[in-house]
Design an enzyme around this catalytic site. Sequence first.
Site, PDB file in Angstrom:
ATOM      1  N   GLY A  77       0.806  -1.235   0.000  1.00  0.00           N
ATOM      2  CA  GLY A  77       0.000   0.000   0.000  1.00  0.00           C
ATOM      3  C   GLY A  77       0.832   1.274   0.000  1.00  0.00           C
ATOM      4  O   GLY A  77       0.279   2.364   0.171  1.00  0.00           O
ATOM      5  N   ILE A  78       2.145   1.154  -0.207  1.00  0.00           N
ATOM      6  CA  ILE A  78       2.999   2.349  -0.152  1.00  0.00           C
ATOM      7  C   ILE A  78       2.778   3.228  -1.389  1.00  0.00           C
ATOM      8  O   ILE A  78       2.696   4.448  -1.283  1.00  0.00           O
ATOM      9  CB  ILE A  78       4.496   1.954   0.000  1.00  0.00           C
ATOM     10  CG1 ILE A  78       4.673   1.094   1.269  1.00  0.00           C
ATOM     11  CG2 ILE A  78       5.385   3.198   0.052  1.00  0.00           C
ATOM     12  CD1 ILE A  78       6.073   0.528   1.472  1.00  0.00           C
ATOM     13  N   TYR A 113      -3.759   2.510 -12.170  1.00  0.00           N
ATOM     14  CA  TYR A 113      -4.451   3.807 -12.215  1.00  0.00           C
ATOM     15  C   TYR A 113      -5.917   3.639 -12.638  1.00  0.00           C
ATOM     16  O   TYR A 113      -6.798   4.303 -12.092  1.00  0.00           O
ATOM     17  CB  TYR A 113      -3.716   4.776 -13.144  1.00  0.00           C
ATOM     18  CG  TYR A 113      -2.338   5.143 -12.631  1.00  0.00           C
ATOM     19  CD1 TYR A 113      -2.181   5.779 -11.401  1.00  0.00           C
ATOM     20  CD2 TYR A 113      -1.185   4.839 -13.345  1.00  0.00           C
ATOM     21  CE1 TYR A 113      -0.920   6.099 -10.907  1.00  0.00           C
ATOM     22  CE2 TYR A 113       0.082   5.159 -12.862  1.00  0.00           C
ATOM     23  CZ  TYR A 113       0.201   5.787 -11.635  1.00  0.00           C
ATOM     24  OH  TYR A 113       1.441   6.105 -11.146  1.00  0.00           O
TER      25      TYR A 113
END
Lengths: 173, 173
Positions: free
Chosen positions: A103-104, A139
């Site tokens: 999740g970075i 994205y």
Amino acid sequence: MNFKIRCAAKEDCKDISRMIMDLAIYEKMPDQVKISHEELECDGFCQNPFFECLVAEVPEEHKSNEGFTVIGYALYFYTYSTWKGRAVYLEDLYVMSEFRGNGIGTALLSKVAEIGKKKQCVRLQLSVLNWNTPSRDFYAAKGAQDLTVTEGWHAIRFDGQNLDNLANEAPKD
Amino acid sequence: MNFKIRCAAKEDCKDISRMIMDLAIYEKMPDQVKISHEELECDGFCQNPFFECLVAEVPEEHKSNEGFTVIGYALYFYTYSTWKGRAVYLEDLYVMSEFRGNGIGTALLSKVAEIGKKKQCVRLQLSVLNWNTPSRDFYAAKGAQDLTVTEGWHAIRFDGQNLDNLANEAPKD
């Protein structure tokens, strides 16, 4: 995994420079990188900086195999749409491979979105390479639109001799 | 034709706003324009402006059919490449149709290139629509590279609810 997102300081430029090269290798264009960490220090930490940057940092006990604690970055700047107004452009988003899946990347991306919103930006834009389906999917999954596909926008560039020629054509004052 | 290229002043924003709408009509997306001349004044002529702008002006005796003397503009801002460094991005380049073919577009474009070079920019970038062959040919003839074609770059955008959602995901400090 325990990590922290913070604004980059001038002292982070060596780490950022290292990861810029990592990202260029991933993008299969490492010979394109001409920027040194000294130039990053000058361009990003001067009075009217050309960019802003966030870094992701892990505690010492989680450092990378090579001993790094700064293990990701998001470099961005502000742009402008004459249709919609203020926008933020994400030039680079990178997390070292051994730290992915925690999740970075999402944390860096969403922090840039939050910073942009605070500046009244109505868009966050970026560019991805056609073959880079992991990034394009990442994205798209978050709701982004591919403007090259939906509206047919092409990116155009002048550089090197072409840019010099153009500048030399400018009318004299 | 006698014309002058100069930096836009706050007082030019009404003219710029009018031409932004003209350009959007040409690009077949007039309903996309949400920016008023008041916002342009605020965003371009504040302490840390989001853009810079040049205008092309003709003498009173050559004014347009509708009585305008400001008949073209180039709106640009500075961006950053982590591979090459400083760059200038041309958001809009526009010359009113009745004034085209007199080198005014080239004068605006080359002036932006010259201004960029003075700021040590190594690139001038812009975007064009796929169907807009007159513009694509214009830039190609001047030596620009179409990065969407040659390298496969796609433009990606978050806006509206997607941008809000992203910002709301940001880790809290």
